[in-house]
Design a protein around this motif. Structure first.
Motif, PDB file in Angstrom:
ATOM      1  N   ARG A  41       0.834  -1.205   0.000  1.00 34.61           N
ATOM      2  CA  ARG A  41       0.000   0.000   0.000  1.00 34.61           C
ATOM      3  C   ARG A  41       0.867   1.252   0.000  1.00 34.61           C
ATOM      4  O   ARG A  41       0.595   2.212  -0.729  1.00 34.61           O
ATOM      5  CB  ARG A  41      -0.919  -0.005   1.222  1.00 34.61           C
ATOM      6  N   ASN A  44       2.339   1.860  -3.419  1.00 38.15           N
ATOM      7  CA  ASN A  44       1.350   2.462  -4.319  1.00 38.15           C
ATOM      8  C   ASN A  44       1.199   3.952  -4.044  1.00 38.15           C
ATOM      9  O   ASN A  44       1.112   4.767  -4.970  1.00 38.15           O
ATOM     10  CB  ASN A  44       0.000   1.765  -4.164  1.00 38.15           C
ATOM     11  N   HIS A  74      -5.030  -3.729  -3.454  1.00 39.50           N
ATOM     12  CA  HIS A  74      -3.705  -3.151  -3.691  1.00 39.50           C
ATOM     13  C   HIS A  74      -3.138  -3.593  -5.043  1.00 39.50           C
ATOM     14  O   HIS A  74      -2.443  -2.823  -5.712  1.00 39.50           O
ATOM     15  CB  HIS A  74      -2.757  -3.526  -2.553  1.00 39.50           C
TER      16      HIS A  74
END
Length: 471
Positions: A41, A44, A74
């Protein structure tokens, strides 16, 4: 004595060895799914989508039911960022199936929008129950899917829509509000539950004259962008559609543009704006002035230039994650420099001066800005320009007008100039970025400092020669 000596040595061994064992144990801590999901996460969020995918691939066989929704969410985010929207949609759907989190449903709707499946996206948006911080995103996506005119003309808005190739255009250009008001009232009175009523409504909703013209023009322009740069059309991901709004009138245009003001630092409050491309929401918005409409599109030449500038951003964004500002804006300006030849538009024109507007003002051309800086000795070197005009912040904190002029000049010289080495390196740079190359590596293999230094004198001499020629 010998016994105590042995004990002492053994104790020292324990002291020396124990920390190393502890260190070794820390290096081999078992990988937990939750920890890797948090790392993915974070990747990203930091724009490291490829790294996020690697982390997620490493735990794909370890994900339990409790974490399955996050794993797919994700992965969807990473794939979407890597310009793989169809695969991203599959992941978002799997995440929602595991646990219908609202923010993932919004991602799912956005992926459907990028793939041109606006009706399906609206079904999801009607179903979600957003938290306070998610309501604005839902409303923005609904605006994109519905278009900018549905609220005003709930029965007649479809008359303003047209599709050609990948482009879906919604435009009120060429139609007056009073005309649309009357049409909306007429459609509202028709009973569409009968076959006769359906036929009557469909006849009234046949597309307006200008929207199909603009859609065909944009579809043709996008193909010519790719041909000019020798880019395979398959580099645009399968299924991707381009949404474009052309809105006549500042009073109707500005509220729509303001929705995306936070998106890509496109403009400042109070600044005049005629168009933008939203990088996060993948939609193009241009204001139609209604002045001097061209027969080919129904738009004025000035608005047409803005439309082409933003359309290039839209097409390039669909193919490429890393788009340095000097390259993206330079090509947008190059494709926006157009001239009319009979019934066709030619890209990459040399515009020395723009025509005078109706109010007596005149837009300063990129050519004249560049030539003045060249004559005044104010141009940065090619190497400095490319190295220091990569991000938005770098682009905006320096002389923005000169940056646009320089970006255009570099694109013009690379594509229409006399240096074949630069021509090849420039196209190679674009191709390698589209293929996912990291900018420093790509520049080292294409437009590296050594090459740019060799090109400098020829680049400047080319434009000095152009300035001397009579138009």
């Amino acid at each position: 004595m010998e016994r105590w000596f042995v004990i002492l040595i053994a104790g020292l061994c324990v002291v020396l060895v124990t920390p190393r064992r502890a260190e070794y144990a820390q290096e081999n801590v078992p990988v937990t799914v939750e920890a890797e999901l948090k790392k993915a996460r974070r990747c990203n969020q930091e724009g490291k989508a490829a790294e996020a995918l690697k982390l997620l691939d490493g735990i794909k066989d370890k994900v339990d039911d409790a974490h399955r929704w996050a794993y797919h969410a994700h992965r969807g985010d990473a794939l979407f960022e890597l310009r793989r929207p169809s695969e991203a949609l599959v992941e978002f759907e799997a995440s929602v199936k595991a646990d219908a989190k609202c923010w993932v449903q919004l991602r799912q709707a956005k992926a459907l929008h990028v793939l041109g499946r606006w009706g399906e996206a609206l079904v999801i948006l009607d179903d979600v129950k957003p938290k306070d911080n998610e309501a604005a995103e839902r409303d923005t996506l609904r605006l994109i899917c519905d278009g900018p005119f549905k609220q005003r003309w709930p029965h007649a808005y479809r008359k303003l829509e047209a599709t050609s190739g990948r482009f879906s255009v919604i435009a009120n250009a060429g139609m007056q509000d009073a005309e649309l008001d009357a049409l909306d009232a007429k459609l509202a009175a028709i009973d569409t539950t009968t076959d006769e009523g359906k036929r009557a409504a469909e006849q009234l909703l046949s597309p307006s004259e200008n929207a199909p013209k603009i859609a065909r023009f944009l579809d043709d322009a996008s193909k010519r962008f790719l041909e000019t740069l020798k880019i395979d059309a398959l580099k645009i991901p399968k299924g991707v559609a381009f949404r474009a709004f052309i809105v006549r009138g500042e009073e109707r245009f500005r509220p729509i543009a303001d929705v995306f003001a936070h998106d890509a630092h496109q403009f400042n409050e109070g600044e005049e704006l005629v168009g933008l491309y939203s990088t996060s929401h993948k939609v193009l918005i241009v204001r139609d002035s209604g002045d001097k409409p061209d027969a080919l599109t129904g738009l004025s030449p000035e608005i047409l230039r803005t439309l082409l500038h933003e359309a290039w951003h839209q097409v390039f964004d669909a193919m490429c994650v890393t788009r340095p500002r000097w390259l993206d804006e330079g090509l947008a300006e190059y494709f926006a420099h157009i001239e009319r030849e009979k019934d066709a538009i030619q890209f990459g024109a040399l515009i020395r001066e723009h025509p005078t507007r109706a109010d007596g003002s005149r837009e300063v051309s990129r050519f004249s800005v560049f030539i003045k800086a060249l004559e005044d000795g104010m141009l940065p070197s090619l190497q400095e320009f490319i190295a220091t005009r990569d991000t938005f912040e770098q682009w905006e904190t320096k002389d923005v007008g000169l940056n646009y002029a320089y970006g255009w000049a570099l694109a013009y010289y690379a594509l229409k100039g006399t240096d074949e080495t630069l021509h090849k390196a420039y196209l190679d740079c674009i191709a390698k970025l589209i293929d996912g190359g990291e900018l420093p590596d790509v520049l080292e293999k294409t437009l590296n400092p050594e090459l740019l230094k060799k090109l400098e004198s020829g680049f400047q001499e080319f434009f000095r020669d152009l300035a001397k020629r009579k138009p």
